[in-house]
Design a protein around this motif. Structure first.
Motif, short mmCIF file in Angstrom:
data_model
loop_
_atom_site.label_atom_id
_atom_site.label_comp_id
_atom_site.label_asym_id
_atom_site.label_seq_id
_atom_site.Cartn_x
_atom_site.Cartn_y
_atom_site.Cartn_z
N MET A 6 26.52 -47.75 -20.63
CA MET A 6 26.64 -46.31 -20.15
C MET A 6 26.78 -46.35 -18.72
O MET A 6 26.16 -46.72 -18.02
CB MET A 6 25.08 -45.62 -20.99
CG MET A 6 25.45 -43.76 -20.00
SD MET A 6 23.60 -42.94 -20.15
CE MET A 6 22.93 -43.31 -21.99
N ARG A 26 18.01 -41.77 -20.51
CA ARG A 26 19.44 -41.72 -19.94
C ARG A 26 20.01 -42.19 -18.66
O ARG A 26 20.84 -43.11 -19.00
CB ARG A 26 19.83 -40.58 -20.20
CG ARG A 26 21.35 -40.06 -19.83
CD ARG A 26 22.03 -38.92 -19.96
NE ARG A 26 23.13 -38.69 -19.75
CZ ARG A 26 24.60 -39.03 -20.41
NH1 ARG A 26 24.30 -40.48 -21.31
NH2 ARG A 26 25.53 -39.06 -20.26
N VAL A 29 19.42 -45.17 -22.22
CA VAL A 29 19.30 -45.01 -23.71
C VAL A 29 19.00 -43.60 -24.06
O VAL A 29 18.60 -43.14 -22.80
CB VAL A 29 18.75 -46.15 -24.36
CG1 VAL A 29 19.02 -47.49 -24.66
CG2 VAL A 29 17.28 -45.76 -23.93
N GLU A 30 19.73 -42.87 -25.37
CA GLU A 30 19.50 -41.27 -25.99
C GLU A 30 19.87 -42.05 -26.79
O GLU A 30 20.27 -42.66 -27.78
CB GLU A 30 20.58 -40.91 -25.19
CG GLU A 30 22.14 -40.73 -24.81
CD GLU A 30 22.86 -40.22 -23.73
OE1 GLU A 30 21.95 -39.33 -23.34
OE2 GLU A 30 23.54 -40.50 -24.45
N THR A 50 22.55 -43.17 -29.55
CA THR A 50 22.48 -44.58 -28.99
C THR A 50 22.83 -45.70 -30.12
O THR A 50 21.99 -45.61 -31.29
CB THR A 50 21.56 -45.22 -28.02
OG1 THR A 50 22.09 -44.96 -26.58
CG2 THR A 50 22.40 -46.91 -26.96
N GLU A 78 19.73 -53.92 -30.38
CA GLU A 78 19.18 -53.56 -28.80
C GLU A 78 17.75 -53.42 -28.90
O GLU A 78 17.31 -53.49 -30.50
CB GLU A 78 19.69 -51.98 -28.15
CG GLU A 78 21.06 -51.78 -28.26
CD GLU A 78 20.84 -52.07 -26.60
OE1 GLU A 78 19.45 -52.63 -26.12
OE2 GLU A 78 22.55 -51.66 -26.24
N THR A 83 13.51 -42.00 -28.65
CA THR A 83 15.51 -41.87 -28.93
C THR A 83 15.32 -43.30 -30.09
O THR A 83 16.66 -43.03 -30.77
CB THR A 83 15.53 -42.73 -27.38
OG1 THR A 83 14.94 -44.36 -27.15
CG2 THR A 83 15.86 -41.99 -26.13
#
Length: 541
Positions: A1, A215, A220-221, A224, A229, A253
């Motif tokens: 990101m 974020r 992450v959000e 994602t 992960e 998330t």
């Protein structure tokens, strides 16, 4: 990101649904991807367990039903004293589903600390691990606690067994209506300068973590691709940082996370990251420093893509060492029990060693004068502050109207932490307001002194305070814990002082150095400089 920082600061808008609450988030995850791994649990005895998001939902509802049978309901304060454990989330989420308010406690506290918390917030329920009940037993007659649940233990006396309570309970629960403004937790501050304060947060806190910490810190959000992960935050369940990351980021998330029960050991933790394929790590600066003291750190085959740090400023040495060993740069973040991450080194930023980063979008974090509400100029030291109407800060202190009036009477919530901002908009931590050292008119932040000292191979840890001086008012005094293989001596004092003159402005070097075996700290690991200042005052004042 990658974050377009200026654009996101300009365009950020808060949109918190009125019905937002954490149990509903888990139920939504269970419906959308119930099969996804939520928790991978391991312990130091070889135990392993897993929970999916569907498991979390079912476990939450079972415990909510059990609490209802015990008479626990909306607004009741539920303390918990638990290790990292696969059932922690069931306990926390189940209490929240009942509309109760969580009161996290750490095993590092003393019985008198638990007694203070129970009486201060009038808690009536506690959930405690079997190994920790001896901390609670002595205070029961001196507190309002009358409902006790034990985890990993059988029912004895007044204690109810968690396993027995949830056995056979329904995986559905119809609790009270809760929303973004419903009380969620009372997190007590560390108490660096007095009695801990009861910080009240509402469910919207979790939404703010998802929007900000997720974020602009972890990277992450929701949405994602979490297929490959695995997140790991090394914090314990009794601290606000547990809500910052394992709950506020991973659960909100829908990420998969590792939970490990065991004492910190750098080799063990490096091995765990290698074996489990941890991709995103959140640890505290002390742990990063201990990682980098392992000569073979670079030999571990880690899958890390992001590493973040919080709790206290991160020194430059572990930043450089992690970058060289694994090709990832630790990114510092700053916030408090009362807030979300106010300042971060967001994904894609050029990290400046020693900097907390830049203010996160949506909060209005700034640096103001310590006396009035005016913003200071770049390079000047001031107090980190947030507008009082920000949804990302706490709602006040639980049933402490006098404290609330004092805290929220101005335009800003003042953090009590001092910082300066450079010409590029980076914030640099200077210390607590009470920690600033004024020597011959110069204002000296203790962290800059400590950070430079730790750069010397002889120094494992350091704390800098003002020490009374007849001519200068104060001089910098450094308390130093030596690294293995070094012994304190007059020659080493002189060597460290000469080293510091090269690393910092000459007026900042420690004119007094004392070698010690340990530093006074709060139960959350923060240095209690007030004790060191009092010691200096008694000696030279």
């Amino acid at each position: 990101m990658q974050i377009d920082y200026q654009r996101e600061r300009a365009e950020f808008e808060w949109d918190i649904p009125e019905d937002y609450n954490l149990p509903a988030v888990i139920e939504s995850h269970a419906e959308q991807f119930g099969h996804r791994l939520a928790i991978k649990f391991r312990d130091d005895e070889g135990g392993e367990e897993q929970r999916t998001y569907a498991d979390l939902r079912d476990d939450m509802n079972r415990f909510a039903n059990a609490l209802e049978s015990l008479g626990v309901g909306e607004g009741d304060r539920v303390m918990h004293l638990l290790p990292r454990h696969p059932d922690v989330f069931a306990i926390q989420l189940g209490a929240l589903k009942r509309g109760a308010i969580l009161v996290p406690c750490s095993a590092m506290l003393k019985p008198k600390d638990l007694q203070f918390r129970a009486n201060d917030c009038e808690a009536t329920t506690i959930v405690c691990h079997d190994e920790l009940t001896e901390m609670v037993e002595p205070i029961l007659d001196e507190t309002p606690l009358d409902t006790m649940v034990v985890l990993d233990g059988s029912r004895t006396g007044s204690w109810e067994s968690f396993a027995a309570l949830v056995d056979g309970e329904s995986t559905e629960h119809d609790g009270p209506d809760i929303g973004a403004q419903s009380p969620m937790s009372i997190n007590y501050t560390s108490g660096t300068t007095g009695q801990p304060k009861p910080v009240l947060h509402r469910h919207r806190w979790m939404h703010c973590f998802e929007r900000v910490n997720g974020r602009y810190w972890w990277g992450v959000e929701q949405g994602t691709d979490f297929e490959d992960e695995l997140l790991w935050a090394t914090t314990g369940t009794g601290w606000a940082k547990w809500f910052w990351s394992p709950v506020g980021v991973a659960l909100t998330t829908g990420a998969s996370q590792l939970i490990y029960r065991g004492d910190f050991d750098p080799k063990t933790f490096l091995s765990l990251m290698e074996e489990e394929g941890v991709t995103r790590l959140c640890a505290v600066p002390t742990q990063y420093r201990m990682f980098t003291q392992e000569d073979d750190m670079a030999d571990y085959d880690l899958s890390l893509t992001e590493v973040v740090s919080a709790g206290e400023p991160l020194n430059r040495e572990p930043i450089q060492a992690f970058d060289e060993a694994f090709g990832v740069t630790p990114r510092d973040g700053y916030g408090q029990t009362e807030t979300v991450a106010l300042v971060t080194n967001y994904p894609g930023i050029d990290v400046k060693p020693g900097s907390m980063g830049k203010p996160t979008p949506g909060l209005g974090t700034t640096i103001i004068d310590t006396v009035d509400d005016e913003e200071v100029e770049p390079g000047e030291i001031g107090e980190i502050a947030v507008p009082v109407d920000s949804p990302a800060i706490f709602d006040g202190y639980f049933e402490k109207p006098n404290l609330d009036e004092k805290t929220f009477s101005g335009a800003y919530y003042r953090t009590g932490d001092l910082a300066s901002e450079d010409k590029d908009g980076y914030f640099f931590f200077e210390g607590r307001a009470d920690d600033i050292i004024i020597s011959s008119g110069y204002r000296i932040g203790p962290f800059e002194v400590e950070d430079a000292l730790i750069g010397h191979s002889a120094v494992a840890e350091a704390a800098a305070v003002g020490s009374p001086h007849t001519e200068r008012g104060n001089v910098v005094k450094a308390y130093v814990i030596l690294a293995d293989g070094y012994e304190g001596s007059d020659e080493l004092v002189e060597e460290l002082q000469e080293y510091m003159k090269e690393e910092t402005a000459p007026y900042k070097y420690p004119r007094r150095i004392e070698f010690v075996d340990e530093l006074p700290k709060t139960s959350s690991g923060k240095i209690r400089r007030i004790e060191l200042r009092d010691k200096e005052q008694a000696k030279f004042g």
